[in-house]
Design an enzyme around this catalytic site. Structure first.
Site, PDB file in Angstrom:
ATOM      1  N   ASP A 235      60.620 -51.685  35.418  1.00 11.39           N
ATOM      2  CA  ASP A 235      60.711 -51.193  34.045  1.00 11.39           C
ATOM      3  C   ASP A 235      60.749 -52.263  32.968  1.00 11.39           C
ATOM      4  O   ASP A 235      60.998 -51.951  31.802  1.00 11.39           O
ATOM      5  CB  ASP A 235      61.933 -50.284  33.895  1.00 11.39           C
ATOM      6  CG  ASP A 235      63.236 -50.996  34.223  1.00 11.39           C
ATOM      7  OD1 ASP A 235      63.182 -52.122  34.761  1.00 11.39           O
ATOM      8  OD2 ASP A 235      64.305 -50.426  33.940  1.00 11.39           O
ATOM      9  N   GLU A 236      60.495 -53.515  33.309  1.00 12.82           N
ATOM     10  CA  GLU A 236      60.477 -54.532  32.254  1.00 12.82           C
ATOM     11  C   GLU A 236      59.581 -55.700  32.623  1.00 12.82           C
ATOM     12  O   GLU A 236      59.367 -56.001  33.795  1.00 12.82           O
ATOM     13  CB  GLU A 236      61.885 -55.023  31.920  1.00 12.82           C
ATOM     14  CG  GLU A 236      62.614 -55.707  33.039  1.00 12.82           C
ATOM     15  CD  GLU A 236      63.965 -56.256  32.596  1.00 12.82           C
ATOM     16  OE1 GLU A 236      64.067 -56.790  31.469  1.00 12.82           O
ATOM     17  OE2 GLU A 236      64.923 -56.141  33.379  1.00 12.82           O
TER      18      GLU A 236
END
Length: 359
Positions: free
Chosen positions: A106-107
């Site tokens: 997610d990043e």
């Protein structure tokens, strides 16, 4: 490398929970917890922003979360779905640069220093990326834009969810001065407490110390603290960042079937894994439990959290959740193991500590 760098940090908002709310309209606007069953040994992997209003957070025992919000909805993670959505997001980022460093599902960091998109404006690229993620994937993301990785990461955390923060060389000093020291990228609980003990509570307090003084107190970490307080971070965005894992397993002298005995053994394994993470300056998001039975068949169960961990307490919360979903089928166990993966380097190495086991 240090001149005119343009770094974007993209951080998806409550990634797993947001996917579940996107795919199941009945969950929208409700406190949603992705993780283990509160009626068993469960742990919160992540939760929606509605749940966070009750003080619920990643790695909290599910039973504690339930007590904070009895009306919360608990669901099991769908990791294959999350991985598929992550690939969609990363494919968008790859259109803006070939220098994309995936930190987790997610990043990611994106170095757009040489990109000609949006007339070369990193801010406009970040806004466009956020808009495309929303339109094409149906999720929101927060973005940080700056001239190095440390500040881009700090910026993306500043206005969540669905925010964007730009830190320029002109406003970086004011930004850093006002940031609580516990929010500094890489500063964990132990280092935070040690800094508090010498009167450092915000970024500006670090400026009172010379590099030599900080090195004297924190060894090599002191140099990093000194540089971060001045907005210095020369680390490149590394698209070839190698994913590794750290794990330990024990073959038992005698096969066992008692769950409490397994938990006791896993506590020791988790302690060794935690020590290895500290020694190697690592922390990870994914916890995997391995169980080998006396018929030599084995199974693995994994959970991926929203945040990075390295401490035995957090590792064991996950392991207890995982062992609760293992079907032993009346078979005895001959081997137990724990592996931590989805690793991120711990920028500031935490000193080894005796865990107090407080949540």
């Amino acid at each position: 490398m240090k001149e005119n760098r343009k770094i974007i940090h993209i951080d998806m908002d409550a990634f797993y929970a947001s996917i579940e709310q996107r795919d199941n309209p009945k969950y929208k606007g409700k406190p949603l917890i992705v993780g283990g069953d509160p009626n068993r040994r469960g742990v919160v992997a992540t939760c929606s922003y509605e749940a966070r209003k009750y003080g619920i957070h990643s790695a909290m025992p599910s039973l504690t979360a339930y007590k904070l919000c009895p009306k919360a909805i608990f669901i099991r993670p769908r990791m294959e779905v999350y991985k598929k959505v992550s690939r969609q997001v990363m494919n968008i980022l790859n259109e803006y640069s070939n220098l994309v460093e995936h930190l987790s599902l997610d990043e990611a960091f994106v170095d757009v220093s040489k990109s000609k998109r949006c007339k070369g404006s990193a801010t406009l690229m970040a806004l466009e990326i956020k808009e495309r993620i929303f339109k094409e994937v149906g999720l929101t993301a927060s973005a940080g834009v700056s001239f190095n990785k440390f500040l881009a990461k700090m910026a993306s955390d500043f206005r969540k969810p669905d925010g964007i923060t730009v830190i320029t060389e002109e406003n970086s000093k004011d930004f850093i001065r006002n940031i609580p020291i516990g929010k500094f990228f890489g500063v964990g609980r132990v280092t935070k407490n040690k800094l508090n003990n010498i009167g450092v509570f915000k970024g500006e307090d670090l400026l009172k110390f010379s590099e030599e003084e900080l090195i004297d107190i924190f060894s090599d970490r002191g140099k990093i603290l000194y540089e971060f307080a001045r907005g210095i971070d020369n680390r490149p965005v590394n698209p070839y960042r190698i994913r590794k894992s750290i794990g330990k397993e024990i073959t038992l002298r005698e096969d066992i079937e008692d769950i409490d005995e397994m938990i006791e053994i896993l506590e020791r394994i988790a302690e060794r894994v935690s020590e290895s993470l500290c020694l190697l300056n690592k922390k990870g998001k994914t916890v995997t439990l391995k169980v080998k039975f006396n018929d030599f068949k084995h199974i693995t169960r994994s959970i991926t959290l929203e945040h990075f961990l390295k401490e035995q307490k957090e590792i064991m919360e996950c392991v207890k959740d995982l062992i609760s979903i293992v079907d032993f089928k009346n078979k005895k166990v001959r081997l137990l193991g724990i592996t931590i993966s989805s690793l991120e380097e711990n920028i500031i190495t935490e000193e080894r500590e005796q865990l107090s086991f407080d949540v």
